[in-house]
Design a protein around this motif. Structure first.
Motif: not given
Length: 446
Positions: A180-181, A184-185, A370, A373-374, A382, A386-387, A389-390
């Motif tokens: 997921v992270a 996002r990248e 999240v 993160a944003e 970031r 996300y890591s 959160a996932s």
């Protein structure tokens, strides 16, 4: 670049801190509900350090000290030591093969004295998140290139492979959350689609009769070839690609999946996965069961676990039986009810409404993470957010699904709630490192 905050409170998202405290308190309460006996003094048992709920209270106290220390730490320390901590985590996991303690068939624990054990695979999730964030935040990393994608994947795969070798399939699966992270990248969506398609193919292999599934795949491939050839007869590359994919799918269905279930997975692991789709697994086909007498009976206790879990949650009804009034969980009918099946005690005591409110706390925390993160300026912060959160979402989704029979039993704890010092410490460090990074979000960390 802004200067670092001088006090522990400046810039900290206290909403996350309160949500963390609420979840840890709920966890201690749930463990207390399933273990407390009315003929004992509850205050003495809480302070005695001999019951699981008193031990969890001690763990919570230790985690509070660790959290405070992290909030007082300079954020730059995490970027500076990210790779070193990752190597340390891998070495710790390797050490379990030498000095590890076997618990429930998994040699993934290191005894640290006083009856406490450390599970390096849990802690390595922190180190992997930091190492992945460090790699993706480097100026020279171009994540659109295949080489960078493979390196990032290897960072997550290495501890996952060691977890599988330790017979910790559940913890190994958690490392897939790092996709997921990566997505996002800029990780191509095709990779996620390929992974999802493989999962669907595996499930179809378990459910559908082999010849019928092979025939279905062949018909689909033939239809696609016909449509492609009709549109462009000169270009043969799409046709070749369809043929290759067809061969991969049929080969996976015919050979790869049976080989994994019969030669790689333990009998009880194969049994759990088969039982999830309503099928029985024949342990006589499993090569590893030959040296383990009695493993043919693995399906019965697995079915028993899920069945008792469903009964406990279902008995709670809409509003629940009430605090300390659960007959299933307090009667110890549900195995591992203070660890992997802790959600059952909540469901029986507080019912559907209580479960919805409880899961709402988790969802609100994930939403805040999240959002956090944003708003980061730094790629490092970031990716790390996300890591976190996932990882949390994976644990929550799998654990709850496991207790209601929608996912095989893989031994994944419920974050901040299930009993266990390693798990509580891991999620504490994950969350409070994120809070420290967020407090310094105006800094550009690499």
């Amino acid at each position: 670049m802004s200067t670092r905050n001088n006090t522990i409170s400046q810039g900290i998202d206290w909403t996350i801190v309160w949500l963390y405290a609420i979840l840890v308190s709920i966890g201690i309460l749930c463990i207390f509900m399933v273990e407390y006996r009315t003929d004992t003094n509850w205050l003495q048992t809480f302070l005695g350090g001999k019951t699981n709920y008193s031990k969890q209270l001690i763990f919570a106290g230790i985690c509070t000290i660790v959290a405070t220390f992290i909030l007082l730490t300079d954020s730059k320390l995490f970027t500076a030591l990210a790779n070193l901590m990752y190597v340390f985590g891998i070495l710790l996991m390797l050490a379990t093969f030498v000095v590890g303690k076997n618990i429930s068939g998994s040699k993934s624990w290191i005894p640290i004295g006083g009856g406490f054990n450390l599970q390096p695979a849990e802690l390595c999730k922190i180190f992997t998140a930091l190492a992945l964030a460090k790699f993706l935040s480097r100026q020279e990393t171009d994540f659109s290139k295949l080489k960078s994608q493979l390196i990032a994947g290897l960072i997550a795969v290495a501890p996952a492979a060691l977890s599988i070798m330790q017979h910790e399939l559940g913890l190994a699966l958690v490392y897939s959350a790092f996709l997921v992270a990566m997505y996002r990248e800029g990780l191509p969506a095709q990779i996620l689609i390929f992974g999802s398609s493989f999962a669907v193919l595996v499930i179809a292999t378990l459910i559908v009769e082999p010849n019928i599934l092979a025939l279905t795949l062949t018909i689909i491939a033939a239809i696609l070839i016909f449509l492609v050839r009709k549109q462009n007869r000169k270009n043969k590359r799409p046709v070749l690609l369809i043929v290759v994919l067809w061969l991969l799918c049929v080969g996976t269905q015919r050979f790869a999946v049976p080989y994994i279930f019969n030669n790689v997975l333990e009998c009880y692991q194969s049994t759990r996965i088969y039982s999830m789709v309503g099928k029985e697994y024949d342990c006589s086909k499993n090569k590893k069961s030959e040296r383990k007498a009695g493993e043919k009976a693995a399906r019965k206790p697995d079915d028993y676990n899920v069945r008792q879990s469903k009964i406990a949650i279902g008995s709670g009804g809409l509003t629940g039986r009430g605090f300390l009034k659960g007959t299933q969980t307090r009667g110890k009918y549900v195995p591992e009810q203070h660890t992997d099946f802790i959600f059952t005690s909540l469901g029986e005591a507080f019912g559907f409404i209580g479960c919805v409110l409880f899961l709402g706390i988790y969802l609100f925390m994930l939403y805040r993470i999240v959002r956090m993160a944003e708003r980061q300026r730094s790629t490092f912060s970031r990716v790390y957010a996300y890591s976190v959160a996932s990882i949390m979402f994976f644990h929550i989704a799998v654990n709850v699904s496991m207790t209601i029979g929608l996912f095989p039993i893989v031994g994944i704890p419920l974050p901040l709630v299930s009993y266990g010092g390693s798990s509580l410490l891991t999620f504490t460090i994950l969350i409070f490192i994120l809070l420290r990074l967020d407090a310094d979000r105006q800094m550009v960390l690499r």
